[in-house]
Scaffold this active site. Structure first.
Site, PDB file in Angstrom:
ATOM      1  N   ASP A  95       0.880  -1.133   0.009  1.00  0.00           N
ATOM      2  CA  ASP A  95      -0.115  -0.131   0.042  1.00  0.00           C
ATOM      3  C   ASP A  95       0.952   1.239  -0.130  1.00  0.00           C
ATOM      4  O   ASP A  95       2.269   1.200   0.144  1.00  0.00           O
ATOM      5  CB  ASP A  95      -1.054   0.090   0.971  1.00  0.00           C
ATOM      6  CG  ASP A  95      -0.392  -0.108   2.570  1.00  0.00           C
ATOM      7  OD1 ASP A  95       1.028   0.015   2.672  1.00  0.00           O
ATOM      8  OD2 ASP A  95      -0.873  -0.077   3.575  1.00  0.00           O
ATOM      9  N   SER A  96       0.261   2.444   0.022  1.00  0.00           N
ATOM     10  CA  SER A  96       1.040   3.663  -0.035  1.00  0.00           C
ATOM     11  C   SER A  96       1.678   4.241   1.117  1.00  0.00           C
ATOM     12  O   SER A  96       2.370   5.014   1.095  1.00  0.00           O
ATOM     13  CB  SER A  96       0.073   4.648  -0.958  1.00  0.00           C
ATOM     14  OG  SER A  96      -0.813   5.116  -0.067  1.00  0.00           O
ATOM     15  N   GLY A  97       1.092   3.539   1.981  1.00  0.00           N
ATOM     16  CA  GLY A  97       1.392   4.329   3.590  1.00  0.00           C
ATOM     17  C   GLY A  97       0.492   5.404   4.019  1.00  0.00           C
ATOM     18  O   GLY A  97       0.297   5.619   5.029  1.00  0.00           O
ATOM     19  N   GLY A  98      -0.506   5.835   3.029  1.00  0.00           N
ATOM     20  CA  GLY A  98      -1.383   6.826   3.329  1.00  0.00           C
ATOM     21  C   GLY A  98      -2.414   6.404   4.311  1.00  0.00           C
ATOM     22  O   GLY A  98      -2.682   7.002   5.599  1.00  0.00           O
ATOM     23  N   PHE A  99      -2.915   5.109   4.183  1.00  0.00           N
ATOM     24  CA  PHE A  99      -4.051   4.807   5.079  1.00  0.00           C
ATOM     25  C   PHE A  99      -3.372   4.773   6.611  1.00  0.00           C
ATOM     26  O   PHE A  99      -4.099   5.443   7.405  1.00  0.00           O
ATOM     27  CB  PHE A  99      -4.622   3.629   4.766  1.00  0.00           C
ATOM     28  CG  PHE A  99      -5.807   2.934   5.566  1.00  0.00           C
ATOM     29  CD1 PHE A  99      -6.830   3.565   5.356  1.00  0.00           C
ATOM     30  CD2 PHE A  99      -5.523   2.035   6.676  1.00  0.00           C
ATOM     31  CE1 PHE A  99      -8.007   3.192   6.245  1.00  0.00           C
ATOM     32  CE2 PHE A  99      -6.436   1.684   7.351  1.00  0.00           C
ATOM     33  CZ  PHE A  99      -7.711   2.272   7.315  1.00  0.00           C
ATOM     34  N   GLN A 226     -11.119   7.606  -5.117  1.00  0.00           N
ATOM     35  CA  GLN A 226     -11.796   8.174  -3.714  1.00  0.00           C
ATOM     36  C   GLN A 226     -12.956   8.670  -4.021  1.00  0.00           C
ATOM     37  O   GLN A 226     -13.806   8.264  -4.871  1.00  0.00           O
ATOM     38  CB  GLN A 226     -10.800   9.140  -3.256  1.00  0.00           C
ATOM     39  CG  GLN A 226      -9.512   8.299  -2.682  1.00  0.00           C
ATOM     40  CD  GLN A 226      -9.545   7.400  -1.091  1.00  0.00           C
ATOM     41  OE1 GLN A 226     -10.837   7.544  -0.690  1.00  0.00           O
ATOM     42  NE2 GLN A 226      -8.591   6.724  -0.727  1.00  0.00           N
ATOM     43  N   GLY A 253     -11.097   3.974   0.680  1.00  0.00           N
ATOM     44  CA  GLY A 253     -12.008   4.672   1.474  1.00  0.00           C
ATOM     45  C   GLY A 253     -13.224   4.003   1.667  1.00  0.00           C
ATOM     46  O   GLY A 253     -14.071   4.678   2.146  1.00  0.00           O
ATOM     47  N   ASP A 303      -8.073  -7.503   0.016  1.00  0.00           N
ATOM     48  CA  ASP A 303      -7.340  -7.946   1.001  1.00  0.00           C
ATOM     49  C   ASP A 303      -7.985  -7.417   2.547  1.00  0.00           C
ATOM     50  O   ASP A 303      -8.827  -6.685   2.279  1.00  0.00           O
ATOM     51  CB  ASP A 303      -5.915  -7.092   0.994  1.00  0.00           C
ATOM     52  CG  ASP A 303      -6.187  -5.566   1.430  1.00  0.00           C
ATOM     53  OD1 ASP A 303      -6.717  -4.853   0.616  1.00  0.00           O
ATOM     54  OD2 ASP A 303      -5.754  -5.237   2.617  1.00  0.00           O
ATOM     55  N   CYS A 350     -13.835 -28.307   6.283  1.00  0.00           N
ATOM     56  CA  CYS A 350     -12.766 -27.722   6.040  1.00  0.00           C
ATOM     57  C   CYS A 350     -11.449 -28.640   5.692  1.00  0.00           C
ATOM     58  O   CYS A 350     -11.155 -29.551   6.567  1.00  0.00           O
ATOM     59  CB  CYS A 350     -12.452 -26.679   6.845  1.00  0.00           C
ATOM     60  SG  CYS A 350     -10.890 -25.884   6.547  1.00  0.00           S
ATOM     61  N   CYS A 352      -8.211 -28.165   5.491  1.00  0.00           N
ATOM     62  CA  CYS A 352      -7.078 -27.379   5.971  1.00  0.00           C
ATOM     63  C   CYS A 352      -6.006 -28.144   6.871  1.00  0.00           C
ATOM     64  O   CYS A 352      -6.561 -29.113   7.438  1.00  0.00           O
ATOM     65  CB  CYS A 352      -7.177 -25.978   6.582  1.00  0.00           C
ATOM     66  SG  CYS A 352      -7.523 -25.855   8.647  1.00  0.00           S
ATOM     67  N   CYS A 355      -7.805 -28.352  10.699  1.00  0.00           N
ATOM     68  CA  CYS A 355      -9.201 -28.903  10.609  1.00  0.00           C
ATOM     69  C   CYS A 355      -8.849 -30.474  10.478  1.00  0.00           C
ATOM     70  O   CYS A 355      -9.593 -31.086  11.038  1.00  0.00           O
ATOM     71  CB  CYS A 355     -10.060 -28.352   9.819  1.00  0.00           C
ATOM     72  SG  CYS A 355     -10.901 -26.929  10.131  1.00  0.00           S
ATOM     73  N   HIS A 381      -6.360 -21.627   9.869  1.00  0.00           N
ATOM     74  CA  HIS A 381      -7.779 -22.039   9.361  1.00  0.00           C
ATOM     75  C   HIS A 381      -8.418 -21.111   8.588  1.00  0.00           C
ATOM     76  O   HIS A 381      -8.978 -20.992   7.611  1.00  0.00           O
ATOM     77  CB  HIS A 381      -8.640 -22.664  10.724  1.00  0.00           C
ATOM     78  CG  HIS A 381      -9.991 -22.734  10.197  1.00  0.00           C
ATOM     79  ND1 HIS A 381     -10.596 -23.542   9.415  1.00  0.00           N
ATOM     80  CD2 HIS A 381     -10.919 -21.877  10.387  1.00  0.00           C
ATOM     81  CE1 HIS A 381     -11.844 -23.295   9.228  1.00  0.00           C
ATOM     82  NE2 HIS A 381     -12.044 -22.125   9.911  1.00  0.00           N
TER      83      HIS A 381
HETATM   84 ZN    ZN Z   1      -9.805 -25.517   8.589  1.00  0.00          ZN
END
Ligand code: ZN
Length: 402
Positions: A95-99, A226, A253, A303, A350, A352, A355, A381
């Site tokens: 990211d740009s660092g702005g947030f 924005q 935003g 994200d 699941c 994973c 699990c 998980h």
């Molecule tokens: Zn899982």
């Protein structure tokens, strides 16, 4: 080359199946990107991040603000970029660092030139301009960088939002100019001998690093739309950025406390304005059902810190009916007393690594004893659950006739 984006099948709601090719590899879209704030997806080792679900995470995000403050972008540049620093072979986005400057840093002073702020770590004074954000992001060397933007507070008046948006547009143009002039400075192609001292033998990861494959490649830059919660400003912002012609576009935003139908409305009208042949990224969303909904609307990248943050707090996502992966998403609080002798997995449907091996009783014990493994397993998980959700959305879209 910085980016190739091929769009395949699309569904009636606008969702599309695609492949995004970046310097460090290909990414199947729509994609969820785990957040690796300080060059680590918190509590989860890189080899595990690579092996989540069927494909592993194909792209992760790192935060410019955090890495700039600690350990510092110059150190990371001298070590060949954040990929080599954290031993991550696959694509990455910063990211740009702005947030973070607008949400974490103290005593901000904003001018048309940039933002002066104090570090949330030690109170030291810093200045970020669009050019400096680009310089830091080039030093970090993620495959995709973001233009520096102002994040307006919520709620904000129409006039305040419009003024902020105008600043974001001016900063986007300056970010793009700096990127065009300096993108050859990305540290990927640095030879090993230039990047490390002679005190020790390189790791196997570093020995296998092939700098030559990056000789003709550079980073991509995305512009950020924005305009707050105002449809006319959102349209104006999208149009202005499209005129600047970025390799990809983000919608920023959002998910800042507004009702979900407003988020959906803003995304829908931005998607209408943004080019269909370029990747479209909604920043910082969301719950598993939200990422599914936005992917079906035509968002290609998302994200969120939620799967790892919730995991560290003992909150797990699962399907209401484990056998039906389309059933509602429900949340399980692993602290619950009645789980103390529950021998079942978090989510019986699941696949994973958590699990298939550990019981709720054991995970509850780890959490209530403050054992670090609890945070790791819960995060694994939740991340696998997010990636499984996106995998299913991709196969649904691919299977859509027409
Ligand atoms: Zn899982």
């Amino acid at each position: 080359m910085s980016l190739l984006f091929e769009v395949g099948a699309a569904c009636a709601e606008g969702g599309r199946r695609g492949e995004l090719t970046l310097p460090h590899g290909a990414v199947q879209t729509p994609v969820f990107m785990p957040v690796g704030t300080a060059a680590t997806v918190k509590a989860v080792p890189q080899d595990v991040v690579e092996s989540l679900g069927n494909r592993g995470a194909e792209i992760i995000l790192a935060n410019t603000y955090h890495l700039y403050l600690r350990p510092g972008h110059e150190l990371i540049r001298s070590l060949g970029g954040v990929h080599r620093f954290m031993s991550w072979r696959r694509p990455m986005l910063t990211d740009s660092g702005g947030f973070q400057v607008f949400s974490l840093a103290k005593l901000r002073k904003i001018t048309t030139d940039g933002v002066e702020f104090r570090s949330h770590l030690d109170g030291s004074k810093h200045f970020f301009s669009p050019e400096h954000s680009m310089e830091v992001q080039i030093a970090l060397g993620a495959d995709v960088m973001m233009a520096f933007d102002e994040c307006v507070e919520t709620p904000a008046t129409w006039q305040r939002t419009k003024d902020s948006m105008a600043l974001t547009h001016a900063w986007a143009a300056r970010s793009k100019q700096y990127w065009e002039d300096h993108r050859h400075e990305v540290p990927w192609a640095r030879e090993r001998s230039e990047t490390r001292d002679q005190r020790s033998e390189p790791t196997q990861f570093e020995r296998e690093y092939d700098a030559t494959r990056f000789s003709d490649k550079h980073q991509a830059l995305f512009g950020i739309v924005q305009g707050g919660m105002y449809p006319d400003l959102r349209r104006e912002s999208a149009q202005r950025l499209v005129e600047m012609d970025f390799p990809g576009y983000a919608i920023g935003g959002l998910a800042v406390g507004e009702p979900r139908e407003v988020t959906r409305e803003m995304i829908a009208l931005c998607l209408e304005m943004l080019p269909k042949d370029k990747p479209r990224y909604v920043m910082g969303v969301g719950y598993p059902d939200e990422i599914e909904e936005y992917a079906r609307m035509g968002v290609d990248m998302m994200d969120c810190v939620l799967p790892t943050r919730a995991g560290r707090h003992g909150l797990l996502f699962l399907r209401e009916n484990p056998a039906d992966r389309r059933s509602a998403v429900v949340r399980l609080n692993i602290k619950r007393k009645d789980l103390a002798d529950d021998q079942g997995p978090i989510d019986a449907g699941c696949a994973c690594s958590v699990c298939t091996r550990y019981s709720r009783a054991y995970l509850r014990h780890l959490f209530s004893s403050g054992e670090p493994l609890g945070a790791t397993l819960n995060s694994i998980h939740n991340l696998a659950f997010y990636l499984e959700t996106m995998e299913r959305v991709r196969s649904d879209i691919a299977g859509t006739p027409g």
